[in-house]
Design a protein around this motif. Sequence first.
Motif, mmCIF file in Angstrom:
data_model
loop_
_atom_site.group_PDB
_atom_site.id
_atom_site.type_symbol
_atom_site.label_atom_id
_atom_site.label_comp_id
_atom_site.label_asym_id
_atom_site.label_seq_id
_atom_site.Cartn_x
_atom_site.Cartn_y
_atom_site.Cartn_z
ATOM 1 N N THR A 84 0.837 -1.185 0.000
ATOM 2 C CA THR A 84 0.000 0.000 0.000
ATOM 3 C C THR A 84 0.878 1.243 0.000
ATOM 4 N N HIS A 85 0.236 2.401 0.195
ATOM 5 C CA HIS A 85 0.981 3.652 0.239
ATOM 6 C C HIS A 85 1.909 3.640 1.449
ATOM 7 N N PRO A 86 3.149 4.137 1.293
ATOM 8 C CA PRO A 86 4.069 4.154 2.442
ATOM 9 C C PRO A 86 3.439 4.807 3.669
ATOM 10 N N ASP A 95 7.645 16.158 -3.353
ATOM 11 C CA ASP A 95 8.706 15.268 -3.832
ATOM 12 C C ASP A 95 8.631 13.910 -3.140
ATOM 13 N N ALA A 96 7.415 13.323 -3.171
ATOM 14 C CA ALA A 96 7.221 12.029 -2.521
ATOM 15 C C ALA A 96 8.047 10.933 -3.173
ATOM 16 N N ALA A 97 8.235 11.027 -4.496
ATOM 17 C CA ALA A 97 8.994 9.981 -5.186
ATOM 18 C C ALA A 97 10.418 9.891 -4.659
ATOM 19 N N ALA A 98 11.037 11.042 -4.383
ATOM 20 C CA ALA A 98 12.398 11.029 -3.832
ATOM 21 C C ALA A 98 12.411 10.379 -2.450
ATOM 22 N N ALA A 99 11.370 10.642 -1.669
ATOM 23 C CA ALA A 99 11.297 10.033 -0.341
ATOM 24 C C ALA A 99 11.126 8.523 -0.449
ATOM 25 N N TRP A 100 10.338 8.063 -1.420
ATOM 26 C CA TRP A 100 10.167 6.619 -1.599
ATOM 27 C C TRP A 100 11.469 5.968 -2.047
ATOM 28 N N THR A 149 5.837 -0.220 -4.764
ATOM 29 C CA THR A 149 4.477 -0.170 -5.302
ATOM 30 C C THR A 149 4.029 1.268 -5.534
ATOM 31 N N ALA A 150 4.372 2.153 -4.601
ATOM 32 C CA ALA A 150 4.006 3.559 -4.763
ATOM 33 C C ALA A 150 4.700 4.178 -5.973
ATOM 34 N N LEU A 151 5.968 3.862 -6.171
ATOM 35 C CA LEU A 151 6.684 4.379 -7.340
ATOM 36 C C LEU A 151 6.075 3.835 -8.620
ATOM 37 N N ALA A 152 5.709 2.547 -8.631
ATOM 38 C CA ALA A 152 5.103 1.958 -9.829
ATOM 39 C C ALA A 152 3.759 2.601 -10.132
ATOM 40 N N ALA A 153 2.962 2.858 -9.095
ATOM 41 C CA ALA A 153 1.644 3.460 -9.311
ATOM 42 C C ALA A 153 1.752 4.885 -9.828
ATOM 43 N N ALA A 154 2.817 5.595 -9.440
ATOM 44 C CA ALA A 154 2.968 6.992 -9.855
ATOM 45 C C ALA A 154 3.733 7.145 -11.161
ATOM 46 N N ASP A 164 5.159 6.012 -17.231
ATOM 47 C CA ASP A 164 5.538 5.038 -18.251
ATOM 48 C C ASP A 164 5.288 3.631 -17.715
ATOM 49 N N PRO A 165 4.455 2.821 -18.399
ATOM 50 C CA PRO A 165 4.177 1.476 -17.886
ATOM 51 C C PRO A 165 5.425 0.602 -17.781
ATOM 52 N N ARG A 166 6.393 0.800 -18.660
ATOM 53 C CA ARG A 166 7.602 -0.021 -18.577
ATOM 54 C C ARG A 166 8.450 0.381 -17.357
ATOM 55 N N GLN A 167 8.439 1.655 -17.010
ATOM 56 C CA GLN A 167 9.125 2.054 -15.789
ATOM 57 C C GLN A 167 8.413 1.480 -14.567
ATOM 58 N N ALA A 168 7.063 1.495 -14.616
ATOM 59 C CA ALA A 168 6.295 0.887 -13.524
ATOM 60 C C ALA A 168 6.602 -0.610 -13.420
#
Length: 651
Positions: A180-182, A536-541, A577-582, A585-589
Amino acid sequence: MRWLRQVASLLLAAVLLAGPPLLLVRVVGWPSAGGARAAFWQWVREPLTDQSLIMMVGVLAWLLWAFVAYIVTVRTVQRLWAGVRWLRRLPLPTPWQATATGMAGAAALTIATPATSAVGVDGEGTTTSATDTVRDDVERRGTVDGVAVSGGWLPHSLAEQVSVAAGLVWLRRRRVYLPTHPRRYDEGAGDLAPLPATVAAIQATTSHHSTSPPAQAAAGVPVIGFPPTRVGLTGPGALDAARGLLITVLLSRMRQSTTGLLITRRALDMLLGPAAARLQPGAGLRIADSAAHATTLLTAPDTATAPGGVDGGRLPVLILDQPPEGMLADALPRVATVVVLAGWPHATTWHVAADGHTHASDAAAAGGRVCVLDAVATTDLLTVTGHLHPPAPDTPTHSAPQARIPRQAAPRHDGVELGRRLRVRVLGEPTLLVDGTVLALRRTAARQALVFLAVHPDGVDSHLMAEALWPGLPAHRLTGRLYTTLSELRTVVHATTGLHVVDRAGNRYRLHPDHVDVDLWRLRAVVDHAAAALTDAAAAWRAVIDAYTGDLAAGHTWAWLDPHRETARRHVLDAYTALAAAAPDPRQALAYLQDGIRVDPYNADLHQRAARILTDLGEHTAAAELSDRYTRRLTTAGLHLDDTALIRPGA
């Protein structure tokens, strides 16, 4: 090192004993009584000739060598005699221990040493010896043909099955977890409850003796897993034996998928008491209202396909509270192995002792020893068979973890660092470092204690810590072991760095927060930061992912470790999972999900998400291969095939 000095001493003694004789033989020849007398009278007649002086020097050299040889011989005899005297004072096992296990007695004769005192972390003197270790092993396992736990006795084969089933419990929890979400670092999830104490004790025992599995025939008494076609149980161990049979059948069902158990409600109440209300039928366990109802269930047309049906395997086991009457007494043994919790006049009756030894009423029936468990131990073991969920703990065993501030630079004065800090790595192989150099810990228990304190940053009660590190050992042995272990940890660190690694507050111990930097504490801090990040949630993840350098205490199987290891793993899965959901690009996910699968290859949700993306991209073959690999992995691990239904593409 001591052994190097001993080798050097032996070499010097060999040179002193062998060198002079070789040299003297070449120069003056072998000594003899006649030659010595001739040399003496020649010296009397002509004391100052060259030949006389050479002969007298040779005689004196032989006498000096003889004196050295005498000293070495006397010293050797003294050491041998001291060894003989020590052996005569050697602490031997008690008669009960020698009777319980010849192996333990042999170990005591081999490794026992005089007791030595060690100063505990609180300045208290504790006494430990090699015989203490042997005694603990005897008290932990009972006899060479089984494992003794609080509340019963199990054969080694059954104990191994319990350990395997416990491992499957954690694999199932990993499989069904939904990332789930962090969120804030938390170890209070209900499905991460530690397994019961009986399970932990069995895991510790089987792990401790896994390198030398004992022979079942060593005790001379056969171990009985399943009774004959029909048997009645009496004696002080009758109900305990029935509970042991219940666990034996259910664990066998997990392995063979052919043997099941049917039990009447009254018999279930007799065996489990209040816990019977929480028992969940299914997966080889069914409950009947009466013997007649049991007959109906066993002879139903769908018996061959129902859980516990005969299906070409062993007959299902039926446990009754009282002997069947009339036609049921003849019909039931043809379709099931019938066990009655009372004497049975028309069948063999076993009188079961409290320790599981049986005496049959039929002289032709062979006696043996059966698994015996009390109600508490049986309830504990039912949690690993999947028929009873453990109740949530009433109170946490430790304080809620607090976020740790990342390591600060040590204070400096005129450019000189005033303090040093220890680095503790527990994500991956546990390691203690001082200025980048690994500090070796001789005792495995000291390494385990270091990891245990690392996962309890706010400290832990000494009794809880001792029980977790040595489950199943008698309470009077735990305090001394804990003090000795922590004393070594403190001594090694203080001798090297001058720092105190373990801090005590009341009856709680913790790693000193001012002297120790722990990678797990850093992970907790970045997880809490990611949970609260508004920008900048992605950087935190990604920071969470970077902080996770491996499974907690990778390669170790301590019974207390799984909840903490799974907690850390779940937080990094949340980040992937959070990075993939955000990811736009589907290949990056897909790449993020594949990285998460590498962290936990048993998680079904990650495989579902990845298979769904592959399907959306039109890569149907890759999606099918991903699902097939996952199915094979679960099957190899021992999970049932129906557990793989969740990961089909598009599910």
